[in-house]
Design a protein around this motif. Structure first.
Motif, PDB file in Angstrom:
ATOM      1  N   THR A  14      17.014 -16.539  92.933  1.00  0.00           N
ATOM      2  CA  THR A  14      15.579 -16.310  93.239  1.00  0.00           C
ATOM      3  C   THR A  14      15.790 -15.378  94.551  1.00  0.00           C
ATOM      4  N   GLU A  15      14.624 -14.611  94.614  1.00  0.00           N
ATOM      5  CA  GLU A  15      14.085 -13.731  95.859  1.00  0.00           C
ATOM      6  C   GLU A  15      14.576 -14.700  97.352  1.00  0.00           C
ATOM      7  N   THR A  16      13.994 -15.928  97.052  1.00  0.00           N
ATOM      8  CA  THR A  16      14.105 -16.830  98.438  1.00  0.00           C
ATOM      9  C   THR A  16      15.623 -17.183  98.598  1.00  0.00           C
ATOM     10  N   ALA A  17      16.394 -17.604  97.432  1.00  0.00           N
ATOM     11  CA  ALA A  17      17.800 -17.937  97.688  1.00  0.00           C
ATOM     12  C   ALA A  17      18.424 -16.531  98.180  1.00  0.00           C
ATOM     13  N   ALA A  18      18.049 -15.420  97.969  1.00  0.00           N
ATOM     14  CA  ALA A  18      18.522 -13.871  98.264  1.00  0.00           C
ATOM     15  C   ALA A  18      18.478 -13.969  99.768  1.00  0.00           C
ATOM     16  N   GLY A  19      17.151 -14.371 100.405  1.00  0.00           N
ATOM     17  CA  GLY A  19      17.245 -14.191 101.551  1.00  0.00           C
ATOM     18  C   GLY A  19      18.003 -15.241 102.452  1.00  0.00           C
ATOM     19  N   LEU A  20      18.034 -16.451 101.917  1.00  0.00           N
ATOM     20  CA  LEU A  20      18.674 -17.473 102.525  1.00  0.00           C
ATOM     21  C   LEU A  20      20.224 -17.214 102.713  1.00  0.00           C
ATOM     22  N   LEU A  21      20.898 -16.584 101.593  1.00  0.00           N
ATOM     23  CA  LEU A  21      22.017 -16.360 101.321  1.00  0.00           C
ATOM     24  C   LEU A  21      22.531 -15.301 102.250  1.00  0.00           C
ATOM     25  N   ALA A  22      21.768 -14.252 102.393  1.00  0.00           N
ATOM     26  CA  ALA A  22      21.814 -13.126 103.385  1.00  0.00           C
ATOM     27  C   ALA A  22      22.110 -13.513 104.700  1.00  0.00           C
ATOM     28  N   GLU A  23      21.230 -14.536 105.140  1.00  0.00           N
ATOM     29  CA  GLU A  23      21.456 -15.192 106.373  1.00  0.00           C
ATOM     30  C   GLU A  23      22.718 -16.116 106.417  1.00  0.00           C
ATOM     31  N   LEU A  24      22.810 -16.805 105.630  1.00  0.00           N
ATOM     32  CA  LEU A  24      24.281 -17.437 105.531  1.00  0.00           C
ATOM     33  C   LEU A  24      25.570 -16.692 105.681  1.00  0.00           C
TER      34      LEU A  24
END
Length: 286
Positions: free
Chosen positions: A47-57
């Motif tokens: 998901t796009e939300t997961a993509a943003g969270l993963l980029a930060e992680l």
């Protein structure tokens, strides 16, 4: 204090179209980001939300993609954020450093396999002799380390995986059914061993992990904290462990929930470490 985050990819963080599990009305489905193409066609998503969270992680931890995929298959994936310095492929058989296989690690793995289990050719021969063309699509060998079958899941006899497991276990091999693939993997070939090597190299203080299949159990057990989705091989058998959290979500929504949990735990660990450093500095000034 650094945190090492080792996560399985397929059906844990990224999902094929068939595995998305979008059971809500179409108008309520999450926006998706394609992170893999194969032969010019989109293949895997989060998901796009997961993509943003993963980029930060990826930016705030030692993030290590940890997969049974071969190096070639892994290189098709383009995860959000900076490219991870480390990656684990072939279920621990290949350790990538800045995108390239570590030859010394690979040789150590091969030596362990030679000493601890039946040879690959014996297992390949058994798979070829027992697989029925009525449900077999492909036979494959990965990195000359393990073998797998691609099958028509709806035609696969229920007893086949059980019988294969009974044959493989005394020979030092593990069997795992994941989607359309039946994996036969040497027991010494583990994701956790490769993660331990990276932990030693980086000096990480805490290990977080996520995975969905039997091949991930050693990884989850070796971590300080671990997560698995509400679907998959481990969910089917109700597998659990003291340090394991099971997210309720299934499909691509589980991937989003897992990466959120990993990020939150990583942030908490970092905040605590920073607080200890500040207190230590303050005491030194006093």
């Amino acid at each position: 204090m650094s945190v090492l985050v080792a996560s399985d990819l397929d059906r844990t963080l990224i999902y094929s179209a068939a595995a998305l599990g979008l059971e809500m009305p179409d108008a309520e489905a999450p926006r998706l980001l394609c992170v893999e193409t194969y032969e010019g066609k989109p293949l895997s998503y989060l998901t796009e939300t997961a993509a943003g969270l993963l980029a930060e992680l990826v930016r705030t931890s030692v993030f290590v993609p940890t997969t049974t995929r071969t190096v070639e298959q892994y290189r098709r994936i383009r995860l959000p954020g900076p490219a991870p310095r480390f990656a684990i492929c072939a279920n621990g058989g290949q350790l990538l450093v800045d995108g390239e296989p570590d030859a010394d690690w690979h040789q150590r793995v091969r030596s362990a396999l030679d000493d601890g289990c039946a040879p690959l050719e014996e297992v390949r021969a058994h798979l070829s002799a027992t697989a029925d063309p009525a449900w077999l699509l492909k036979e494959r060998v990965a990195e000359e380390l393990f073998a797998y079958l691609v099958v028509r899941r709806e035609l696969l006899p229920e007893e086949y995986v059980k019988e294969l497991t009974q044959w493989a276990d005394p020979r030092g091999w593990t069997v795992s059914l994941q989607g359309r693939k039946i994996y036969a993997v040497p027991k010494p070939l583990t994701k956790s061993a490769a993660v331990a090597e990276i932990k030693s190299r980086t000096g990480a203080d805490e290990v977080l992990a996520a995975g969905d299949s039997l091949l991930d159990t050693d990884l989850l057990l070796a971590a300080d904290r671990a997560w698995r989705p509400g679907h998959g091989e481990l969910a089917d058998i109700g597998w659990s462990a003291p340090q394991l959290t099971v997210v309720e979500e299934k499909g691509v929504a589980a991937g989003e929930a897992i990466v959120r949990a990993l990020g939150e735990r990583s942030s908490v660990t970092w905040a605590r470490a920073r607080s200890r450093i500040v207190r230590a500095v303050s005491r030194g000034r006093d």
